[in-house]
Design an enzyme around this catalytic site. Structure first.
Site, PDB file in Angstrom:
ATOM      1  N   LYS A   1       0.921  -1.227   0.051  1.00 23.41           N
ATOM      2  CA  LYS A   1       0.045  -0.133   0.023  1.00 23.41           C
ATOM      3  C   LYS A   1       0.747   1.252  -0.052  1.00 23.41           C
ATOM      4  O   LYS A   1       2.296   1.125   0.401  1.00 23.41           O
ATOM      5  CB  LYS A   1      -0.943  -0.127   1.245  1.00 23.41           C
ATOM      6  CG  LYS A   1      -0.207  -0.168   2.616  1.00 23.41           C
ATOM      7  CD  LYS A   1       0.263   1.114   3.221  1.00 23.41           C
ATOM      8  CE  LYS A   1       0.943   0.890   4.654  1.00 23.41           C
ATOM      9  NZ  LYS A   1       1.793   2.075   5.108  1.00 23.41           N
TER      10      LYS A   1
ATOM     11  N   ALA B   1       9.826  -3.868   6.312  1.00 27.94           N
ATOM     12  CA  ALA B   1       9.868  -2.816   7.486  1.00 27.94           C
ATOM     13  C   ALA B   1      10.505  -1.599   6.425  1.00 27.94           C
ATOM     14  O   ALA B   1      11.162  -0.796   6.571  1.00 27.94           O
ATOM     15  CB  ALA B   1      11.149  -3.034   8.459  1.00 27.94           C
TER      16      ALA B   1
ATOM     17  N   GLY C   1       7.666   0.548   5.115  1.00 27.95           N
ATOM     18  CA  GLY C   1       6.522   1.409   5.299  1.00 27.95           C
ATOM     19  C   GLY C   1       5.324   0.965   4.050  1.00 27.95           C
ATOM     20  O   GLY C   1       4.564   1.850   3.838  1.00 27.95           O
TER      21      GLY C   1
ATOM     22  N   GLY D   1       3.538  -1.895   4.285  1.00 27.39           N
ATOM     23  CA  GLY D   1       2.538  -2.735   4.886  1.00 27.39           C
ATOM     24  C   GLY D   1       2.683  -4.244   4.645  1.00 27.39           C
ATOM     25  O   GLY D   1       1.459  -4.926   4.802  1.00 27.39           O
ATOM     26  N   GLY D   2       3.637  -4.646   4.115  1.00 28.36           N
ATOM     27  CA  GLY D   2       3.649  -6.137   3.649  1.00 28.36           C
ATOM     28  C   GLY D   2       3.357  -7.258   4.681  1.00 28.36           C
ATOM     29  O   GLY D   2       2.641  -7.925   4.350  1.00 28.36           O
TER      30      GLY D   2
ATOM     31  N   SER E   1       1.249  -7.040   7.158  1.00 25.01           N
ATOM     32  CA  SER E   1       0.017  -6.892   7.322  1.00 25.01           C
ATOM     33  C   SER E   1      -0.960  -7.153   6.234  1.00 25.01           C
ATOM     34  O   SER E   1      -1.934  -7.958   6.432  1.00 25.01           O
ATOM     35  CB  SER E   1      -0.600  -5.267   7.650  1.00 25.01           C
ATOM     36  OG  SER E   1       0.242  -4.658   8.744  1.00 25.01           O
TER      37      SER E   1
ATOM     38  N   ASP F   1      -2.896  -1.932  10.284  1.00 22.97           N
ATOM     39  CA  ASP F   1      -3.081  -2.026   8.810  1.00 22.97           C
ATOM     40  C   ASP F   1      -3.753  -3.199   8.363  1.00 22.97           C
ATOM     41  O   ASP F   1      -4.153  -3.043   7.222  1.00 22.97           O
ATOM     42  CB  ASP F   1      -1.686  -1.835   8.184  1.00 22.97           C
ATOM     43  CG  ASP F   1      -0.990  -0.206   8.068  1.00 22.97           C
ATOM     44  OD1 ASP F   1      -1.749   0.602   8.609  1.00 22.97           O
ATOM     45  OD2 ASP F   1      -0.057  -0.061   7.798  1.00 22.97           O
TER      46      ASP F   1
HETATM   47  P1  ATP Z   1       4.569  -1.727   9.679  1.00 28.05           P
HETATM   48  O1  ATP Z   1       4.087  -0.010   9.579  1.00 28.05           O
HETATM   49  O2  ATP Z   1       3.270  -2.545  10.271  1.00 28.05           O
HETATM   50  O3  ATP Z   1       5.669  -1.899  10.412  1.00 28.05           O
HETATM   51  P2  ATP Z   1       6.226  -2.130   7.291  1.00 28.05           P
HETATM   52  O4  ATP Z   1       5.530  -2.238   5.987  1.00 28.05           O
HETATM   53  O5  ATP Z   1       6.964  -0.726   7.580  1.00 28.05           O
HETATM   54  O6  ATP Z   1       4.781  -1.987   8.117  1.00 28.05           O
HETATM   55  P3  ATP Z   1       6.545  -4.805   7.257  1.00 28.05           P
HETATM   56  O7  ATP Z   1       7.453  -5.415   6.041  1.00 28.05           O
HETATM   57  O8  ATP Z   1       5.176  -5.027   7.329  1.00 28.05           O
HETATM   58  O9  ATP Z   1       6.821  -3.182   7.753  1.00 28.05           O
HETATM   59  O10 ATP Z   1       7.510  -5.465   8.543  1.00 28.05           O
HETATM   60  C1  ATP Z   1       7.312  -4.881   9.852  1.00 28.05           C
HETATM   61  C2  ATP Z   1       7.987  -5.994  10.868  1.00 28.05           C
HETATM   62  O11 ATP Z   1       7.230  -7.201  10.866  1.00 28.05           O
HETATM   63  C3  ATP Z   1       9.212  -6.497  10.392  1.00 28.05           C
HETATM   64  O12 ATP Z   1      10.300  -6.173  11.117  1.00 28.05           O
HETATM   65  C4  ATP Z   1       9.100  -8.166  10.180  1.00 28.05           C
HETATM   66  O13 ATP Z   1      10.057  -8.784  11.017  1.00 28.05           O
HETATM   67  C5  ATP Z   1       7.868  -8.421  10.886  1.00 28.05           C
HETATM   68  N1  ATP Z   1       7.212  -9.338  10.077  1.00 28.05           N
HETATM   69  C6  ATP Z   1       6.288 -10.176  10.704  1.00 28.05           C
HETATM   70  N2  ATP Z   1       5.841 -11.003   9.686  1.00 28.05           N
HETATM   71  C7  ATP Z   1       6.107 -10.522   8.548  1.00 28.05           C
HETATM   72  C8  ATP Z   1       5.892 -10.706   7.034  1.00 28.05           C
HETATM   73  N3  ATP Z   1       5.077 -11.832   6.709  1.00 28.05           N
HETATM   74  N4  ATP Z   1       6.353 -10.120   6.201  1.00 28.05           N
HETATM   75  C9  ATP Z   1       7.094  -8.706   6.520  1.00 28.05           C
HETATM   76  N5  ATP Z   1       7.529  -8.399   7.795  1.00 28.05           N
HETATM   77  C10 ATP Z   1       6.925  -9.249   8.692  1.00 28.05           C
END
Ligand code: ATP
Length: 285
Positions: free
Chosen positions: A11, A97, A99, A101-102, A104, A137
């Site tokens: 997203k 990590a 930003g 939302g992977g 979620s 998210d």
């Molecule tokens: P958020 O704002 O929710 O942290 P993001 O997009 O910045 O989202 P994500 O890629 O969702 O970050 O990962 C955030 C944290 O969640 C990471 O540190 C990772 O170790 C953990 N995590 C747990 N399961 C997953 C997954 N299936 N995919 C990605 N990260 C995951």
């Protein structure tokens, strides 16, 4: 049906307003989000025997409870008191990590897939509620189209009209913790009342720059100044509106065509070792 393969989209937040800190330590936000075509791939298999197994293409991610896809499966089995088990294959394409939302999205997609495979026919609101227990998210990805989200990000305020646009995304390859970015922001307590109207994003890309806003960008740039450098590169490469995605550090820019986005991706990442992606907004995930 015993097996289902689905895409779990990333997203972008076109606007993210932090309204303040809440007594429960979460932050009250209002955010305008769209799913995009950059996506993880998930295959979910219904098994007769109990247990959850997860295979993940990303070597740095856990494959037990700490993985949001695993946690979603465990929650679904528990809430429905199901005797069987589930096997999940997760191919990560969304940077972690970043930003975008992977995690979620993976969780929401597991819930959606299991609802179909077990024929539980959960209403969207019930799936969103289940998702909210996994992460702020997750409900947005259950909605699966442009939406304005409130609360800590989990509450659907309004569904947005479809938006068709090409994007270039650039990620410096360094993770940024959402929690750390919020802490850096040092917000006051949530203001009561405030702005109640919900503006819609413009369809004209030239006006997009004025609509974009991300209150997390300043604290994220303080932690990782390279975000500012990426923004400059994307502006110089001709992107129309450029903004940090969610809690960063990925930066995205709007482009008029796929070719323009490809060109901007090449120019922005030349000799920097940054990752770049070309994607478009999705009208339906
Ligand atoms: P958020 O704002 O929710 O942290 P993001 O997009 O910045 O989202 P994500 O890629 O969702 O970050 O990962 C955030 C944290 O969640 C990471 O540190 C990772 O170790 C953990 N995590 C747990 N399961 C997953 C997954 N299936 N995919 C990605 N990260 C995951």
């Amino acid at each position: 049906m015993e097996r289902l393969s689905l895409r779990a989209p990333a997203k972008v937040n076109l606007r993210l307003e932090v309204l303040g800190k809440r007594p429960d330590d979460y932050h009250e936000i209002k955010t305008w989000m769209y799913p995009i075509s950059l996506a993880d791939e998930l295959t979910v298999v219904r098994e007769a025997s109990a247990g959850i197994s997860l295979a993940c293409s990303h070597p740095g991610l856990p494959v037990k409870e700490e993985n949001l896809a695993y946690r979603a499966a465990a929650l679904f089995l528990k809430e429905h008191a199901l005797a069987g088990g589930v096997r999940i294959k997760l191919t990560k394409r969304i940077p972690v990590a970043a930003g975008l939302g992977g995690g979620s999205s993976d969780a929401a997609t597991v819930l959606k897939a299991m609802d179909i495979l077990w024929q539980t026919q959960m209403p969207p609101e019930a799936l969103q509620e289940m998702g909210a227990a996994l992460g702020s998210d997750v409900p947005f990805f259950i909605v699966g189209k442009g939406a304005v989200m409130g609360g800590r990000g989990e509450r659907v305020m309004s569904v947005l009209p479809p938006l068709t646009a090409w994007l270039v995304l650039v990620n410096p390859g360094v993770p940024l913790s959402t929690q750390q970015v919020y802490q850096q922001g040092k917000w006051g307590l949530t203001k009561q009342g405030g702005e109640t109207k919900i503006p819609k994003p413009p369809q004209d890309l030239k006006k997009m720059g004025d609509f974009l806003r991300n209150d997390l960008e300043r604290p994220a740039r303080e932690l990782l100044p390279i975000i500012g450098e990426i923004k400059e590169k994307l502006h110089a490469a001709g992107a129309h509106g450029v903004l940090m995605a969610g809690s960063g550090p990925t930066v995205f820019g709007f482009c008029a065509t796929e070719a323009e986005a490809q060109q901007a991706a090449r120019e922005a990442t030349r000799a920097k070792g940054w990752l770049s992606f070309v994607a478009h907004t999705l009208t339906e995930a």
